[in-house]
Design a protein around this motif. Structure first.
Motif, PDB file in Angstrom:
ATOM      1  N   MET A  96       0.752  -1.312  -0.046  1.00 41.33           N
ATOM      2  CA  MET A  96       0.043  -0.104   0.090  1.00 41.33           C
ATOM      3  C   MET A  96       0.755   1.362  -0.078  1.00 41.33           C
ATOM      4  O   MET A  96       1.926   1.523   0.624  1.00 41.33           O
ATOM      5  N   LEU A  97       0.554   2.338  -0.648  1.00 38.23           N
ATOM      6  CA  LEU A  97       1.303   3.716  -1.061  1.00 38.23           C
ATOM      7  C   LEU A  97       0.874   4.634   0.035  1.00 38.23           C
ATOM      8  O   LEU A  97      -0.144   4.652   0.364  1.00 38.23           O
ATOM      9  N   PRO A  98       2.096   5.091   0.675  1.00 35.25           N
ATOM     10  CA  PRO A  98       1.886   6.008   1.806  1.00 35.25           C
ATOM     11  C   PRO A  98       1.138   7.406   1.122  1.00 35.25           C
ATOM     12  O   PRO A  98       2.084   8.267   0.946  1.00 35.25           O
ATOM     13  N   VAL A  99       0.104   7.385   0.873  1.00 37.08           N
ATOM     14  CA  VAL A  99      -0.419   8.561   0.030  1.00 37.08           C
ATOM     15  C   VAL A  99      -0.517   9.802   0.918  1.00 37.08           C
ATOM     16  O   VAL A  99      -0.722  11.017   0.138  1.00 37.08           O
ATOM     17  N   ASN A 100      -0.520   9.867   2.150  1.00 39.16           N
ATOM     18  CA  ASN A 100      -0.668  10.922   2.985  1.00 39.16           C
ATOM     19  C   ASN A 100       0.719  11.807   2.930  1.00 39.16           C
ATOM     20  O   ASN A 100       0.690  12.898   3.349  1.00 39.16           O
ATOM     21  N   HIS A 101       1.762  11.417   2.353  1.00 43.33           N
ATOM     22  CA  HIS A 101       2.789  12.145   2.340  1.00 43.33           C
ATOM     23  C   HIS A 101       3.146  12.579   0.997  1.00 43.33           C
ATOM     24  O   HIS A 101       4.370  12.752   0.506  1.00 43.33           O
ATOM     25  N   THR A 102       2.390  12.815  -0.071  1.00 44.38           N
ATOM     26  CA  THR A 102       2.562  12.967  -1.637  1.00 44.38           C
ATOM     27  C   THR A 102       2.776  14.592  -1.630  1.00 44.38           C
ATOM     28  O   THR A 102       2.004  15.669  -1.207  1.00 44.38           O
ATOM     29  N   ALA A 103       3.896  14.899  -2.376  1.00 42.51           N
ATOM     30  CA  ALA A 103       4.315  16.331  -2.579  1.00 42.51           C
ATOM     31  C   ALA A 103       3.081  16.875  -3.707  1.00 42.51           C
ATOM     32  O   ALA A 103       2.759  15.983  -4.644  1.00 42.51           O
ATOM     33  N   LYS A 104       3.171  18.011  -3.840  1.00 44.53           N
ATOM     34  CA  LYS A 104       2.317  18.719  -4.765  1.00 44.53           C
ATOM     35  C   LYS A 104       3.151  18.615  -6.285  1.00 44.53           C
ATOM     36  O   LYS A 104       4.164  18.966  -6.096  1.00 44.53           O
ATOM     37  N   ILE A 105       2.290  18.221  -7.181  1.00 44.15           N
ATOM     38  CA  ILE A 105       3.141  18.137  -8.506  1.00 44.15           C
ATOM     39  C   ILE A 105       2.713  19.363  -9.349  1.00 44.15           C
ATOM     40  O   ILE A 105       1.831  20.047  -9.317  1.00 44.15           O
ATOM     41  N   MET A 106       4.012  19.995  -9.620  1.00 44.56           N
ATOM     42  CA  MET A 106       4.135  21.321 -10.319  1.00 44.56           C
ATOM     43  C   MET A 106       4.032  20.935 -12.001  1.00 44.56           C
ATOM     44  O   MET A 106       4.110  19.799 -12.478  1.00 44.56           O
ATOM     45  N   TYR A 156       7.911   9.108 -11.815  1.00 41.75           N
ATOM     46  CA  TYR A 156       6.835   7.895 -11.804  1.00 41.75           C
ATOM     47  C   TYR A 156       6.263   7.863 -10.505  1.00 41.75           C
ATOM     48  O   TYR A 156       4.811   7.833 -10.480  1.00 41.75           O
ATOM     49  N   ARG A 157       6.855   7.550  -9.519  1.00 41.03           N
ATOM     50  CA  ARG A 157       6.513   7.378  -8.210  1.00 41.03           C
ATOM     51  C   ARG A 157       5.601   8.274  -7.807  1.00 41.03           C
ATOM     52  O   ARG A 157       4.641   8.336  -7.016  1.00 41.03           O
ATOM     53  N   GLU A 158       6.177   9.814  -7.604  1.00 44.54           N
ATOM     54  CA  GLU A 158       5.528  10.737  -7.161  1.00 44.54           C
ATOM     55  C   GLU A 158       4.199  10.925  -7.940  1.00 44.54           C
ATOM     56  O   GLU A 158       3.240  11.351  -7.273  1.00 44.54           O
ATOM     57  N   GLN A 159       4.131  10.706  -8.955  1.00 40.92           N
ATOM     58  CA  GLN A 159       2.612  11.143  -9.754  1.00 40.92           C
ATOM     59  C   GLN A 159       2.046   9.915  -9.406  1.00 40.92           C
ATOM     60  O   GLN A 159       0.617  10.396  -9.429  1.00 40.92           O
ATOM     61  N   LEU A 160       2.336   8.774  -9.426  1.00 35.85           N
ATOM     62  CA  LEU A 160       1.569   7.549  -9.051  1.00 35.85           C
ATOM     63  C   LEU A 160       0.705   7.988  -7.470  1.00 35.85           C
ATOM     64  O   LEU A 160      -0.340   7.697  -7.422  1.00 35.85           O
ATOM     65  N   LEU A 161       1.721   8.431  -6.721  1.00 33.79           N
ATOM     66  CA  LEU A 161       1.204   8.704  -5.448  1.00 33.79           C
ATOM     67  C   LEU A 161       0.029   9.826  -5.239  1.00 33.79           C
ATOM     68  O   LEU A 161      -0.702   9.768  -4.767  1.00 33.79           O
ATOM     69  N   GLN A 162       0.528  10.829  -6.068  1.00 35.20           N
ATOM     70  CA  GLN A 162      -0.498  12.030  -6.233  1.00 35.20           C
ATOM     71  C   GLN A 162      -1.848  11.420  -6.851  1.00 35.20           C
ATOM     72  O   GLN A 162      -3.065  11.943  -6.299  1.00 35.20           O
ATOM     73  N   LEU A 163      -1.868  10.726  -7.835  1.00 39.13           N
ATOM     74  CA  LEU A 163      -2.905  10.150  -8.563  1.00 39.13           C
ATOM     75  C   LEU A 163      -3.620   9.298  -7.138  1.00 39.13           C
ATOM     76  O   LEU A 163      -4.986   9.363  -7.272  1.00 39.13           O
ATOM     77  N   THR A 164      -3.106   8.381  -6.617  1.00 35.02           N
ATOM     78  CA  THR A 164      -3.658   7.736  -5.647  1.00 35.02           C
ATOM     79  C   THR A 164      -4.351   8.542  -4.607  1.00 35.02           C
ATOM     80  O   THR A 164      -5.600   8.237  -4.141  1.00 35.02           O
ATOM     81  N   THR A 197      -2.865  -0.699  -6.671  1.00 34.70           N
ATOM     82  CA  THR A 197      -2.847  -0.140  -5.459  1.00 34.70           C
ATOM     83  C   THR A 197      -4.203   0.230  -5.125  1.00 34.70           C
ATOM     84  O   THR A 197      -4.323   0.481  -3.839  1.00 34.70           O
ATOM     85  N   ALA A 198      -5.256   0.507  -6.228  1.00 37.39           N
ATOM     86  CA  ALA A 198      -6.815   0.620  -5.573  1.00 37.39           C
ATOM     87  C   ALA A 198      -7.141  -0.545  -4.908  1.00 37.39           C
ATOM     88  O   ALA A 198      -7.751  -0.490  -3.956  1.00 37.39           O
ATOM     89  N   GLY A 199      -6.715  -1.686  -5.328  1.00 34.83           N
ATOM     90  CA  GLY A 199      -7.285  -3.067  -4.655  1.00 34.83           C
ATOM     91  C   GLY A 199      -6.467  -3.102  -3.354  1.00 34.83           C
ATOM     92  O   GLY A 199      -7.276  -3.395  -2.281  1.00 34.83           O
ATOM     93  N   SER A 200      -5.379  -2.663  -3.204  1.00 30.33           N
ATOM     94  CA  SER A 200      -4.847  -2.813  -1.691  1.00 30.33           C
ATOM     95  C   SER A 200      -5.020  -1.720  -0.813  1.00 30.33           C
ATOM     96  O   SER A 200      -4.836  -1.969   0.500  1.00 30.33           O
TER      97      SER A 200
END
Length: 262
Positions: free
Chosen positions: A1-11, A25-33, A105-108
């Motif tokens: 499961m991704l730590p979505v609460n610590h996602t940085a804002k995407i510029m 890629y991981r930062e954008q995946l986290l923001q999407l999640t 990620t959505a499943g987990s």
């Protein structure tokens, strides 16, 4: 499961006619999640050369793309263009990678998903594929809209079904630019993160093949698709690729063939 609460804002950074989201890629995946988990009404464009050129030709479509919450650099030419124009080493954030990763990620994470667009046969195969490959995933619904403009009542019925499903992600497979325009029209009405996945869905479920990795790295994935569907794609690629190269070098030359300051 991704730590979505610590996602940085995407510029974002401008690339000819569209504002492209910057980040790994991981930062954008986290923001999407994070968008999907929060059920925030938002939409995401997965941008390639075709979308960029369409936006250049049509200012109203450019406004649609640039109003998106995120615009991921799907095509390698976009990622390389960011490097040359802005001096930023940008990873490719391709829809064909994002789609299965987001489903996993959505499943987990307990985020249910909805599929909108494509034929009924494709959606049936999608449901079967998800059940086999993402057993934890809840597919909240699937809609195959008719290939004609929808009435306002039909639109309202689709919105009501999507919202009632509780989906956090709505994966939209209507093709560019139709899917981007649909998502923009649904912004604020559909209570989920809408993502235009275009041709990524038929590739994921096995209806089409993806280019080998070496072709992906050499920005030749378009050529692989062209060889698969020459009659349908020849005109698009012959025109859009040429226009993109022209527009890119025009902008790059204005910068003295060097990146602008970060």
């Amino acid at each position: 499961m991704l730590p979505v609460n610590h996602t940085a804002k995407i510029m974002k950074k401008k690339l000819i006619s569209i504002d492209v989201s910057i980040g790994t890629y991981r930062e954008q995946l986290l923001q999407l999640t994070r968008l999907g988990e929060n059920h925030r009404s938002s939409f995401v464009c997965v941008a390639n050369v075709h979308m960029l050129v369409e936006a250049h030709k049509d200012a109203s479509f450019a406004a649609v793309v640039n109003s998106a919450d995120m615009v991921t650099p799907d095509g390698m030419p976009l990622a390389k263009g960011i490097k040359l124009l802005h001096g930023i080493s940008q990873e490719r954030v391709a829809g064909m990678d994002l789609l299965p990763d987001l489903l996993s990620t959505a499943g987990s994470s307990g985020i249910s998903v909805f599929f909108y667009g494509g034929t009924r046969a494709m959606l049936n195969k999608t449901k079967e594929y998800c059940a086999n490959h993402f057993p934890l995933l809840r597919v909240a619904g699937l809609i195959s809209p008719p290939f004609r403009p929808l009435s306002e009542q039909e639109k309202q019925e689709d919105i009501a079904e999507i919202n009632a499903s509780g989906a956090g992600f709505v994966f939209v497979a209507l093709g560019c630019p139709k899917q981007e325009k649909w998502m923009a029209a649904m912004h604020g009405r559909v209570h989920a993160c809408m993502i235009g996945i275009g041709g990524a869905l038929p590739v994921m479920i096995g209806l089409q093949k993806r280019a080998p990795v070496w072709m992906q790295k050499m920005s030749l994935e378009w050529l692989y698709r062209l060889l698969q569907e020459p009659k349908r794609l020849f005109k698009r690629y012959a025109i859009t690729n040429t226009v993109f190269i022209y527009l890119f070098f025009k902008q790059w030359s204005r910068q003295g063939f060097r990146p602008v300051a970060k």
